[in-house]
Design an enzyme around this catalytic site. Structure first.
Site, mmCIF file in Angstrom:
data_model
loop_
_atom_site.group_PDB
_atom_site.id
_atom_site.type_symbol
_atom_site.label_atom_id
_atom_site.label_comp_id
_atom_site.label_asym_id
_atom_site.label_seq_id
_atom_site.Cartn_x
_atom_site.Cartn_y
_atom_site.Cartn_z
ATOM 1 N N GLY A 11 -25.530 -38.742 15.558
ATOM 2 C CA GLY A 11 -24.199 -38.682 14.940
ATOM 3 C C GLY A 11 -23.148 -38.172 15.909
ATOM 4 O O GLY A 11 -23.421 -37.874 17.065
ATOM 5 N N TYR A 142 -18.749 -34.655 -1.530
ATOM 6 C CA TYR A 142 -18.956 -34.059 -0.202
ATOM 7 C C TYR A 142 -18.611 -32.566 -0.246
ATOM 8 O O TYR A 142 -19.371 -31.725 0.213
ATOM 9 C CB TYR A 142 -18.074 -34.777 0.807
ATOM 10 C CG TYR A 142 -18.117 -34.249 2.215
ATOM 11 C CD1 TYR A 142 -16.992 -33.625 2.770
ATOM 12 C CD2 TYR A 142 -19.245 -34.406 3.001
ATOM 13 C CE1 TYR A 142 -17.019 -33.158 4.072
ATOM 14 C CE2 TYR A 142 -19.263 -33.952 4.316
ATOM 15 C CZ TYR A 142 -18.149 -33.327 4.843
ATOM 16 O OH TYR A 142 -18.165 -32.857 6.142
HETATM 17 C C1 VAH Z 1 -15.010 -36.038 7.047
HETATM 18 N N1 VAH Z 1 -15.079 -35.767 9.469
HETATM 19 O O1 VAH Z 1 -13.929 -36.579 7.213
HETATM 20 C C2 VAH Z 1 -15.567 -35.196 8.204
HETATM 21 C C3 VAH Z 1 -15.096 -33.766 8.101
HETATM 22 C C4 VAH Z 1 -13.132 -32.258 7.739
HETATM 23 C C5 VAH Z 1 -13.607 -33.654 7.820
HETATM 24 O O2 VAH Z 1 -15.829 -33.034 7.184
HETATM 25 O O3 VAH Z 1 -15.660 -36.136 6.015
#
Ligand code: VAH
Length: 316
Positions: A11, A142
Site C-alpha cells: 500500500g 471508515y
Molecule cells: C482516506 N487517505 O482518504 C485516507 C486518510 C485522512 C485520509 O485516512 O481515507
C-alpha cells in the site's frame, strides 16, 4: 523496532515504510506482508516477503513466531471512500484484521503500531485546530472503524500492557505508490495530471480544507513515535499529526509556481465531498510535538517542488 512484521506492505504507506526500515535496520529486519505477491515489486524482491491475509490469525501468529519479531506495524485497511461502497466488508476487514494483530502482539508481548486518521472525527468535532481530546462521532464506516481501533488499542494497553501506539494520519501525498480509495487521493492525483496533462478536474470542491502530509514526514513520524520513550506518552492511540492544511485552490496555486500553465476545474463528487465535509479543517498537533518530538519538515510548496521533480523523473 529491530525485527518488524508489517501488514499491508504494498500500500501507499507500507511500501515506503518497508524501504525505510530495511535501510535503517538491515534488509532482514522487516517481514513485509500483504494479501498478494506482486512479482518485481522491490518490497517483494529486495527483502523478506510473505503472503498474509490479515483475516488469517493463525498464519499471522506463525509468521511472528517464525521470524521472532519484536514489533507489529498493522497497516492493512480499507480507506474511507471504498469503505463507504462496502461498509460491512470494511468493518470485517478493518476490525477483524486489527483484533488478529493485537492478539498476536498480546500473546508474544510485541510493540504495536496502527494508524488512525482524521477520519475518526465527525460533524460535532471542532473543525479548526481540532484538539487531541474531543468529540469523535464520525459518519463514515471508515471513521467508525478508526474510532473503534483507537479504543481497542487503548484497551490492549490498559488491560494487557501491550505497548500500542498510533497516529491520526491526515491525507498522505507520495509519488512511489498510488493511494487506493481515499477521500484525499485528489491531492496525489493532481500532481500526476499536472505532469501528464497540464490540467486537473478536482472531485473536491473549492474551499474544502483538509489536513495533509508529505510521505517522508509520515514515515519519520512512525519511526519517531515507535522509538519514543514510553514514559512520556500520554495519548498513545492516537496522536493528531499534520504537515499542512489546504484547499484545492491552494494546491493549484502551489503547482502554478512551478508550472504556470497548469489549470484546474471542478466536477465535485457528492460522495467524496460529503466525507470531506465531515472531517476537520486543521488539527492541533501540540501533544505529538510535546510527547515525542513530532516535527514535520515539508510545507505545501516544498512538497510540490519535490513531488513535481520526482514524478517528472518517474513519468519520464
Ligand atoms: C482516506 N487517505 O482518504 C485516507 C486518510 C485522512 C485520509 O485516512 O481515507
Amino acid at each position: 523496532m529491530k525485527k518488524v512484521l508489517v501488514t499491508g506492505c504494498l500500500g501507499q504507506i507500507g511500501s515506503e515504510l518497508v524501504m525505510r526500515l530495511r535501510k535503517d535496520n538491515g534488509m532482514d529486519s522487516v517481514i513485509a506482508t500483504d494479501i498478494r505477491k506482486v512479482e518485481g515489486n522491490p518490497v517483494v524482491e529486495e527483502g523478506i516477503f510473505e503472503v498474509l491475509d490479515v483475516l488469517d490469525a493463525d498464519k499471522m501468529l506463525d509468521l511472528a513466531k517464525k521470524y521472532e519479531v519484536d514489533t507489529i506495524v498493522h497497516l492493512a485497511s480499507l480507506l474511507s471512500s471504498v469503505a463507504e461502497e462496502k461498509p460491512q466488508v470494511a468493518w470485517h476487514i478493518n476490525m477483524t484484521g486489527l483484533v488478529n494483530a493485537l492478539e498476536v502482539a498480546r500473546e508474544l508481548n510485541l510493540k504495536f503500531f496502527t494508524p488512525s486518521s482524521i477520519g475518526c472525527f465527525g460533524k460535532g468535532t471542532p473543525a479548526d485546530n481540532t484538539p487531541q481530546d474531543t468529540i469523535q462521532r464520525p459518519s463514515t464506516m471508515y471513521g467508525v472503524t478508526k474510532v473503534s481501533g483507537e479504543l481497542l488499542c487503548d484497551y490492549y494497553y490498559t488491560k494487557y500492557g501491550v505497548d500500542t501506539r498510533g497516529v491520526r494520519f491526515p491525507g498522505l501525498i507520495s509519488y512511489e505508490t498510488l493511494p487506493g480509495g481515499g477521500t484525499t487521493d485528489y491531492a496525489v492525483e493532481i500532481y500526476y495530471k499536472a505532469i501528464e496533462k497540464g490540467h486537473y478536474t478536482s472531485p473536491i470542491g473549492k474551499g474544502t480544507y483538509m489536513d495533509m502530509m508529505y510521505m517522508p514526514d509520515a514515515i519519520d513520524a512512525i519511526v519517531k513515535l515507535m522509538n519514543a520513550d514510553p514514559e512520556k506518552l500520554v495519548h498513545r492511540n492516537a496522536f493528531n499529526i499534520s504537515g499542512m492544511s489546504f484547499e484545492p485552490e491552494e494546491i493549484k496555486a502551489s503547482i502554478q509556481k512551478y508550472m504556470p500553465d497548469f489549470d484546474m476545474d471542478y466536477d465535485v463528487s457528492e460522495k467524496l465531498q460529503g466525507i470531506a465535509n465531515s472531517w476537520p479543517n486543521s488539527l492541533d498537533t501540540t501533544c505529538a510535538q510535546e510527547e515525542w518530538g513530532f516535527a514535520p519538515q515539508y510545507d505545501l510548496d516544498a512538497m510540490t517542488k519535490d513531488m513535481l521533480d520526482k514524478l517528472g523523473k518517474k513519468l519520464g
